[in-house]
Each structure stands twice: as structure tokens, then as C-alpha cells.
Design an enzyme around this catalytic site. Structure first.
Site, PDB file in Angstrom:
ATOM      1  N   SER A  84       5.172  -0.414  -1.688  1.00  0.00           N
ATOM      2  CA  SER A  84       4.176   0.108  -0.755  1.00  0.00           C
ATOM      3  C   SER A  84       4.839   1.023   0.282  1.00  0.00           C
ATOM      4  O   SER A  84       5.427   2.035  -0.066  1.00  0.00           O
ATOM      5  CB  SER A  84       3.433  -1.065  -0.106  1.00  0.00           C
ATOM      6  OG  SER A  84       2.280  -0.632   0.561  1.00  0.00           O
ATOM      7  N   ASP A 202      -4.925  -2.727  -8.019  1.00  0.00           N
ATOM      8  CA  ASP A 202      -4.563  -2.562  -6.612  1.00  0.00           C
ATOM      9  C   ASP A 202      -5.767  -2.103  -5.802  1.00  0.00           C
ATOM     10  O   ASP A 202      -6.338  -1.045  -6.068  1.00  0.00           O
ATOM     11  CB  ASP A 202      -3.422  -1.543  -6.494  1.00  0.00           C
ATOM     12  CG  ASP A 202      -2.775  -1.536  -5.117  1.00  0.00           C
ATOM     13  OD1 ASP A 202      -3.417  -1.997  -4.150  1.00  0.00           O
ATOM     14  OD2 ASP A 202      -1.634  -1.056  -5.014  1.00  0.00           O
ATOM     15  N   HIS A 230      -1.578  -5.394  -5.636  1.00  0.00           N
ATOM     16  CA  HIS A 230      -0.724  -4.496  -4.859  1.00  0.00           C
ATOM     17  C   HIS A 230       0.753  -4.861  -4.905  1.00  0.00           C
ATOM     18  O   HIS A 230       1.599  -4.034  -4.593  1.00  0.00           O
ATOM     19  CB  HIS A 230      -1.200  -4.487  -3.398  1.00  0.00           C
ATOM     20  CG  HIS A 230      -0.500  -3.501  -2.535  1.00  0.00           C
ATOM     21  ND1 HIS A 230      -0.501  -2.141  -2.796  1.00  0.00           N
ATOM     22  CD2 HIS A 230       0.244  -3.666  -1.407  1.00  0.00           C
ATOM     23  CE1 HIS A 230       0.194  -1.510  -1.865  1.00  0.00           C
ATOM     24  NE2 HIS A 230       0.661  -2.409  -1.013  1.00  0.00           N
TER      25      HIS A 230
END
Length: 253
Positions: A84, A202, A230
Site C-alpha cells: 500500500s 481490494d 488489500h
């Protein structure tokens, strides 16, 4: 200088995502630590690192801090992995310091304005609370982050949100500092092979970001993991480790 191999182990430098910490890599690392030397950092503002409110939490500022760490311990070339926000930092690091990086592995990386908006960014556009910061419902929070979170005990979910609540003001500051940073200008500067692992389900960062990312990379492999949200390295730690190890083994040929 620390050798690229200690006891013949290549070095992995792992960078977690927003509101997370180095423990996000624990499960995946269990399948890698016999073969690799693993260094997982708590980025500034996260985990056990300092959390000054007035610091600069932009991506380039975090890249500079990681580089100071790498320089301080004289780390030889390494494989860098990021999740991320940490993926955006990892990719930017590889672009700015190409001689230090052997490969880049990105898990659902931030930094791209995806053609299809994720559930989270649709919520933010509708002026709803940020689910990563303001959510007080453990079920809702973990349903955003994972495709399925039933394996996580309820008390751990509640404990996580309670700890996050103490940093709510800081998390808003960090989010505002980094999430407008654009990764696209850095991608064509990455000289090393890139592996991208993305959770197909996600809800935080939509997989359509790949349509913008891949054309700008010279050497990229992409894996979409079904029934994964995610954080693939937590939801599918063994699969993520196998994919990464296969990627690294290919680099030797």
C-alpha cells in the site's frame, strides 16, 4: 558494509502500509526467513517508531528516512518490498536510488489515481468518514481491509481499533501528507524487475490502477490473487511468499 548476503542470505527490506506496522510481514516472513535475511521497518508515525505530529509524512520524506537508515547501517543492494503506502515508498525508493535495489515487489501499492474508484475513495468523495481512520466498528473496518476476516478473533480487532484511536489526529495528518503524492512520474525510472501482487477484492485500492502502472514499467510481472483483499501478505502469506521466491529465483537466470 553489510554484505548483500549474510550466511548466504539475500536481504529483503520490507515497508508496511498506512496505519500498519512491521508486524504485517510476520506471517509471510515465516515462509522466507530460512532463505532470506529480513529487515522490516516501522516507518515514522507507525508502530514503535517516533510519531511527531509536525513531521513531513510525504512519500519522498519517508523515502529519505529509509535511505538514511540504509546508509547508516551500510546495507548492500537488497530486494525491497512494500504494501500500500509502503509500496509507493518502495517504488519511489527504487526510482531515486537505483544502485541500491535488486528488485521491487509491490502489494496493492498506493500512489495511483485508478480509473475505477475503490469503495474507500467513493466513500471519501461522498464526504463519508475515512474507513481506515474514523471507523469504530471492527467488522466494518476489517471488511474493508480483508476479503474475509473471520479468522481474526474479535478481541484482536477491537484491540487494533482501540490502539488506532489514540493516533486518529496523527493518521489524518499522515494521510493528507502522502495520499496526493503521484507515483506515475517515478515508474519509468525504475531499472530493476518489478513484481506486483494485488488482491482482486481490494476495496481500498482498486486493481484498475494496474492499467496505469504496467505500461510505464520495463520489466514487470503481475499476479492477481482471487478472494484476497488489500493485504495479500496477511490473507495469503504462503502464496505471497511462494510468488516472491519464484520471482527472485527467475532473476538468477
Amino acid at each position: 558494509m553489510i554484505s548483500n548476503k549474510i550466511n548466504d542470505k539475500p536481504i529483503l527490506l520490507m515497508l508496511h502500509g498506512f496505519t500498519a506496522n512491521k508486524d504485517n510481514w510476520l506471517q509471510m516472513s515465516l515462509f522466507l526467513n530460512k532463505k532470506y535475511r529480513i529487515i522490516a521497518l516501522d516507518l515514522l508515525g507507525h508502530g514503535e517508531s517516533d510519531s511527531p505530529f509536525d513531521a513531513d509524512y510525504s512519500v519522498e520524506a519517508q523515502v529519505k528516512r529509509v535511505h538514511l537508515f540504509v546508509t547508516k547501517i551500510q546495507l548492500a543492494p537488497f530486494h525491497i518490498l512494500g504494501s500500500s503506502m509502503g509500496g509507493q515508498i518502495a517504488a519511489t525508493y527504487a526510482a531515486l536510488f537505483p544502485k541500491e535495489v535488486l528488485s521491487v515487489t509491490l502489494f496493492d501499492n498506493a500512489g495511483i489515481d485508478s480509473p475505477i474508484k475503490s469503495d474507500m475513495f467513493r466513500d471519501l468523495a461522498s464526504n463519508r468518514p475515512n474507513p481506515l481512520i474514523d471507523c469504530t466498528n471492527p467488522i466494518e473496518y476489517f471488511n474493508y481491509t480483508f476479503y474475509k476476516s473471520t479468522h481474526i478473533p474479535k478481541f484482536l480487532k477491537q484491540t487494533h481499533l482501540a490502539l488506532q484511536a489514540h493516533k486518529k489526529r496523527l493518521h489524518h495528518k499522515i494521510f493528507n501528507d502522502f495520499h496526493h503524492n503521484d507515483l506515475l512520474p517515478y515508474l519509468n525510472r525504475i531499472q530493476v524487475p518489478v513484481l506486483i501482487i494485488w488482491g482482486e477484492k481490494d476495496r481500498i485500492l482498486d486493481k484498475s490502477a494496474l492499467d496505469k502502472i504496467c505500461p510505464l514499467l520495463n520489466n514487470v510481472q503481475v499476479i492477481l490473487l482471487k478472494n484476497t483483499g488489500h493485504l495479500p501478505m496477511i490473507e495469503s502469506p504462503k502464496k505471497s511468499a511462494v510468488l516472491f521466491n519464484h520471482f527472485v529465483e527467475q532473476l538468477k537466470n
